[in-house]
Design a protein around this motif. Structure first.
Motif, short mmCIF file in Angstrom:
data_model
loop_
_atom_site.label_atom_id
_atom_site.label_comp_id
_atom_site.label_asym_id
_atom_site.label_seq_id
_atom_site.Cartn_x
_atom_site.Cartn_y
_atom_site.Cartn_z
N ILE A 1 0.85 -1.19 0.00
CA ILE A 1 0.00 0.00 0.00
C ILE A 1 0.88 1.24 0.00
CG2 ILE A 1 -1.66 1.33 1.34
CD1 ILE A 1 -2.80 -1.31 2.34
N PHE A 2 0.54 2.19 -0.84
CA PHE A 2 1.29 3.44 -0.93
C PHE A 2 0.43 4.58 -0.43
CE2 PHE A 2 4.68 1.46 -3.03
CZ PHE A 2 4.16 0.57 -3.97
N ARG A 3 1.02 5.42 0.39
CA ARG A 3 0.27 6.56 0.93
C ARG A 3 0.18 7.70 -0.05
NH1 ARG A 3 -2.87 4.26 4.44
NH2 ARG A 3 -1.70 2.98 5.93
N SER A 4 1.11 7.74 -0.97
CA SER A 4 1.10 8.80 -1.96
C SER A 4 1.64 8.26 -3.28
CB SER A 4 1.98 9.96 -1.48
OG SER A 4 2.08 10.96 -2.48
N LEU A 5 1.01 8.67 -4.34
CA LEU A 5 1.48 8.33 -5.69
C LEU A 5 1.67 9.62 -6.46
CD1 LEU A 5 -0.83 5.33 -6.64
CD2 LEU A 5 1.61 5.24 -6.18
N GLY A 6 2.64 9.62 -7.35
CA GLY A 6 2.88 10.85 -8.09
C GLY A 6 3.38 10.59 -9.49
N TRP A 7 3.33 11.63 -10.28
CA TRP A 7 3.88 11.62 -11.64
C TRP A 7 4.99 12.67 -11.70
CZ3 TRP A 7 2.75 8.05 -15.20
CH2 TRP A 7 1.55 7.34 -15.09
N PHE A 8 6.07 12.27 -12.31
CA PHE A 8 7.18 13.16 -12.59
C PHE A 8 7.50 13.05 -14.08
CE2 PHE A 8 8.86 14.41 -8.37
CZ PHE A 8 8.05 13.62 -7.58
N ARG A 9 8.26 14.00 -14.58
CA ARG A 9 8.68 13.92 -15.98
C ARG A 9 10.10 14.44 -16.14
NH1 ARG A 9 4.64 18.53 -18.58
NH2 ARG A 9 5.71 20.37 -17.71
N GLN A 10 10.73 13.95 -17.18
CA GLN A 10 12.10 14.37 -17.45
C GLN A 10 12.28 14.55 -18.94
OE1 GLN A 10 15.13 11.82 -15.76
NE2 GLN A 10 16.63 13.46 -15.83
N ALA A 11 12.58 15.77 -19.33
CA ALA A 11 12.86 16.08 -20.73
C ALA A 11 14.36 15.94 -20.96
CB ALA A 11 12.39 17.49 -21.04
N PRO A 12 14.77 15.74 -22.21
CA PRO A 12 16.21 15.59 -22.50
C PRO A 12 17.01 16.79 -22.00
CG PRO A 12 14.90 14.97 -24.40
CD PRO A 12 13.94 15.55 -23.41
N GLY A 13 18.07 16.50 -21.28
CA GLY A 13 18.95 17.55 -20.79
C GLY A 13 18.44 18.30 -19.59
N LYS A 14 17.30 17.87 -19.05
CA LYS A 14 16.72 18.57 -17.90
C LYS A 14 16.58 17.62 -16.71
CE LYS A 14 14.13 22.06 -20.47
NZ LYS A 14 12.81 22.75 -20.61
N GLU A 15 16.42 18.21 -15.55
CA GLU A 15 16.22 17.40 -14.35
C GLU A 15 14.78 16.87 -14.31
OE1 GLU A 15 19.41 19.53 -11.31
OE2 GLU A 15 17.26 19.58 -10.89
N ARG A 16 14.63 15.79 -13.57
CA ARG A 16 13.30 15.24 -13.38
C ARG A 16 12.48 16.21 -12.53
NH1 ARG A 16 12.87 8.91 -12.16
NH2 ARG A 16 14.31 9.07 -13.91
N GLU A 17 11.25 16.48 -12.96
CA GLU A 17 10.45 17.47 -12.26
C GLU A 17 9.09 16.90 -11.86
OE1 GLU A 17 9.65 20.86 -14.72
OE2 GLU A 17 8.44 19.73 -16.16
N PHE A 18 8.57 17.45 -10.81
CA PHE A 18 7.26 17.05 -10.30
C PHE A 18 6.16 17.50 -11.26
CE2 PHE A 18 3.85 16.27 -7.47
CZ PHE A 18 3.02 17.38 -7.50
N VAL A 19 5.16 16.64 -11.44
CA VAL A 19 4.00 16.97 -12.28
C VAL A 19 2.72 17.00 -11.43
CG1 VAL A 19 2.55 16.25 -14.21
CG2 VAL A 19 5.04 15.99 -14.35
N ALA A 20 2.44 15.89 -10.75
CA ALA A 20 1.21 15.81 -9.96
C ALA A 20 1.34 14.69 -8.93
CB ALA A 20 0.00 15.56 -10.86
N ALA A 21 0.54 14.78 -7.87
CA ALA A 21 0.55 13.74 -6.85
C ALA A 21 -0.84 13.62 -6.25
CB ALA A 21 1.57 14.06 -5.76
#
Length: 121
Positions: free
Chosen positions: A28-48
């Motif tokens: 069981i997970f208390r929180s789930l989220g989406w992140f994204r990473q574009a070429p040459g960029k850091e992974r960033e938060f999208v939604a949770a």
């Protein structure tokens, strides 16, 4: 064994829509989220979203265009993406946390393999 499996990525024209899915298993997970990473960029938060689904968070860049949801009966989380822009192009990752800590990458314990989303202009 914990598994997060994303699906639903693809190529879409600007202004179009896509729905990503993340099937979670193992605990069981208390929180789930989406992140994204574009070429040459850091992974960033999208939604949770919290386990109960009653609290959601969005990055300012996607607010009003993306909607996060989850179906605990199916152990699946979704990201409905609308009005897509070329700058949304990235690999999208599903992430899961056993505790609710925050919205940074290091607040999440498990990660999926990622799914490519490409938005053409």
């Amino acid at each position: 064994q914990v598994q997060l499996v994303e699906s639903g990525g693809g190529l879409v024209q600007a202004g179009g829509s896509l729905r990503l899915s993340c099937a979670a298993s193992g605990r069981i997970f208390r929180s789930l989220g989406w992140f994204r990473q574009a070429p040459g960029k850091e992974r960033e938060f999208v939604a949770a979203i919290t386990w109960s689904g009653d609290i959601t968070y969005y990055a300012d860049s996607v607010k009003g265009r993306f909607t996060i949801s989850r179906d605990n009966a199916k152990n699946t989380m979704y990201l409905q993406m609308s009005s897509l822009k070329p700058e949304d192009t990235a690999v999208y990752y599903c992430a899961a946390a056993t505790l609710i800590r925050g919205l940074r990458t290091y607040d999440y314990d498990y990660w999926g393999q990622g799914t490519q989303v490409t938005v053409s202009s």
